[in-house]
Every structure is written in C-alpha cells, then in structure tokens.
Design a protein around this motif. Structure first.
Motif, PDB file in Angstrom:
ATOM      1  N   PRO A  31       2.572   7.821  15.679  1.00 33.17           N
ATOM      2  CA  PRO A  31       3.832   8.570  15.538  1.00 33.17           C
ATOM      3  C   PRO A  31       4.793   8.334  16.697  1.00 33.17           C
ATOM      4  N   THR A  32       4.271   8.128  17.904  1.00 36.47           N
ATOM      5  CA  THR A  32       5.164   7.854  19.038  1.00 36.47           C
ATOM      6  C   THR A  32       5.818   6.483  18.882  1.00 36.47           C
ATOM      7  N   ALA A  88       0.830  -1.217   0.000  1.00 36.88           N
ATOM      8  CA  ALA A  88       0.000   0.000   0.000  1.00 36.88           C
ATOM      9  C   ALA A  88       0.860   1.261   0.000  1.00 36.88           C
ATOM     10  N   THR A  89       0.370   2.272  -0.671  1.00 33.72           N
ATOM     11  CA  THR A  89       1.050   3.572  -0.703  1.00 33.72           C
ATOM     12  C   THR A  89       0.158   4.694  -0.186  1.00 33.72           C
ATOM     13  N   THR A  90      -1.134   4.419  -0.066  1.00 37.54           N
ATOM     14  CA  THR A  90      -2.095   5.418   0.403  1.00 37.54           C
ATOM     15  C   THR A  90      -2.912   4.828   1.541  1.00 37.54           C
ATOM     16  N   ALA A  91      -3.068   5.604   2.615  1.00 41.62           N
ATOM     17  CA  ALA A  91      -3.925   5.202   3.729  1.00 41.62           C
ATOM     18  C   ALA A  91      -5.189   6.052   3.694  1.00 41.62           C
ATOM     19  N   LYS A 113       5.905   3.737  10.929  1.00 36.41           N
ATOM     20  CA  LYS A 113       6.692   4.575  10.005  1.00 36.41           C
ATOM     21  C   LYS A 113       6.002   4.671   8.653  1.00 36.41           C
ATOM     22  N   TRP A 114       5.467   3.537   8.195  1.00 34.51           N
ATOM     23  CA  TRP A 114       4.740   3.571   6.924  1.00 34.51           C
ATOM     24  C   TRP A 114       3.573   4.544   7.012  1.00 34.51           C
TER      25      TRP A 114
END
Length: 199
Positions: free
Chosen positions: A71-72, A53-56, A88-89
């Motif tokens: 993010p944490t 996947a490249t888009t969430a 991270k992705w």
C-alpha cells in the motif's frame, strides 16, 4: 468438469536454482530471491502476473507482510511505475486470505477463509471473471498443485543455490505436463518463466 466462467488459477513464486522459495534460515530467509526482485525482468514479470487477474489469493503470512509494504508503494508517486501498477492492483483487487488464526481481514476488499484450498478455489471459479492469482503463498500453491488445480505457473528462477530451505515441488505431487508460454532471461542470470498446464 467444465468451468463455466473460464477462470484460470495462476500461481506466482520465486525459486532459487536448487528449488527453494526460502533459505535455510526459515520462512523469512529470502535473500536468494529478493536480490533479484528489482531487475527489469522481475518487474516486467510482476506486471505479467496480474494483467489478467481479478482476485488475489494469499496465505496469512504474505497477507500481513504485503500489507506493510505494497500500500505504501501504491501511494508513492516516486515508486517505480511497474511496482506501483502492481501495488495498486493488489490494493484494489478482491483478496482471499487463508488463515486459521485471523479473525479480521488485514486488508480492505479482503475476506478470511478457513477451508480446504480446493473448495475455496472451486467457489471462486464458479463465479466472477478474470484469473485467480495465488500470489507467492507457497502453502496454498502446494495444496493446489497436490489437487492439480493450477492452470498457469509464473516462476522467477534466481541463480543462487541456497543449500536448504523450503521447496515448492515436493515428492508426492501428481504427475503433470506443462508447456512453456513465455521466457525471459535477465542480465544477472535470473529467469522469468510462464508455464501452462497441459490438460
């Protein structure tokens, strides 16, 4: 209708044995799902959902909730490497957030949309590359299932009966056939399942 980019629409969600993605206590009642989120099978499943996947794609509630957590994890060198890879992705990926109330994107590399899910997905499929992952956002997944726009389903089935709550598969969806692409069962009885739409 052809898809010139070849982009697939994938969707990921955890469900109880009786088909609920949240319990009778409301949207935040995730005890039957969260209990299994750190098993080896669940963490391997987490890696699987984003590998192509490249888009969430997220609903507002998930976008805001994820922002307080992932993010944490991405920044935590002591976090489980599988969790950290997903985090991270997610931080780095293009993110599309469905909302009728947000005026600013809650994440970097995110944009807010207030439009029918089918229209947004059609625009995404017409450009770019890689899978479009609708990530645990049931309202968006339901809308896309109703329009038969989901190509792959990543399901975590958790061996608990909630006895109530919100269902993903509601009456009135168009009939469809799916083929099992992957399955794995964990020590606690949790199941990771991957189904591809037969077209």
């Amino acid at each position: 209708m052809t898809n010139p980019t070849g982009r697939r629409v994938t969707a990921n969600i955890g469900l109880s044995l009786d088909g609920h993605y949240s319990g009778p206590g409301g949207p935040g009642d995730m005890g039957a799902i969260v209990s299994y989120a750190t098993t080896d099978v669940a963490r391997a499943h987490l890696g699987r959902i984003h590998e192509t996947a490249t888009t969430a794609v997220l609903g507002r509630l998930n976008a805001e909730g994820f922002l307080g957590f992932w993010p944490t994890i991405a920044a935590d060198e002591n976090a489980d490497p599988r969790d950290r890879a997903y985090a991270k992705w997610l931080v780095d990926a293009e993110k599309v957030v469905f909302s009728t109330t947000l005026t600013e994107a809650p994440w970097d590399r995110a944009r807010i949309v207030d439009a029918p899910a089918a229209d947004v997905i059609a625009d995404l499929k017409a450009n770019g590359e890689g899978d479009i992952l609708v990530n645990s956002s049931a309202s968006v997944i339901k809308a896309l299932l109703a329009d038969d726009l989901v190509d792959r389903l990543y399901l975590m089935i958790c061996p608990e009966i909630t006895g109530g709550g919100q269902r993903l598969f509601v009456d009135g969806l168009p009939a469809s056939k799916w083929t099992l692409a992957y399955q794995e069962v964990g020590e606690l009885g949790e199941m990771a399942l991957v189904y591809d739409r037969v077209r």
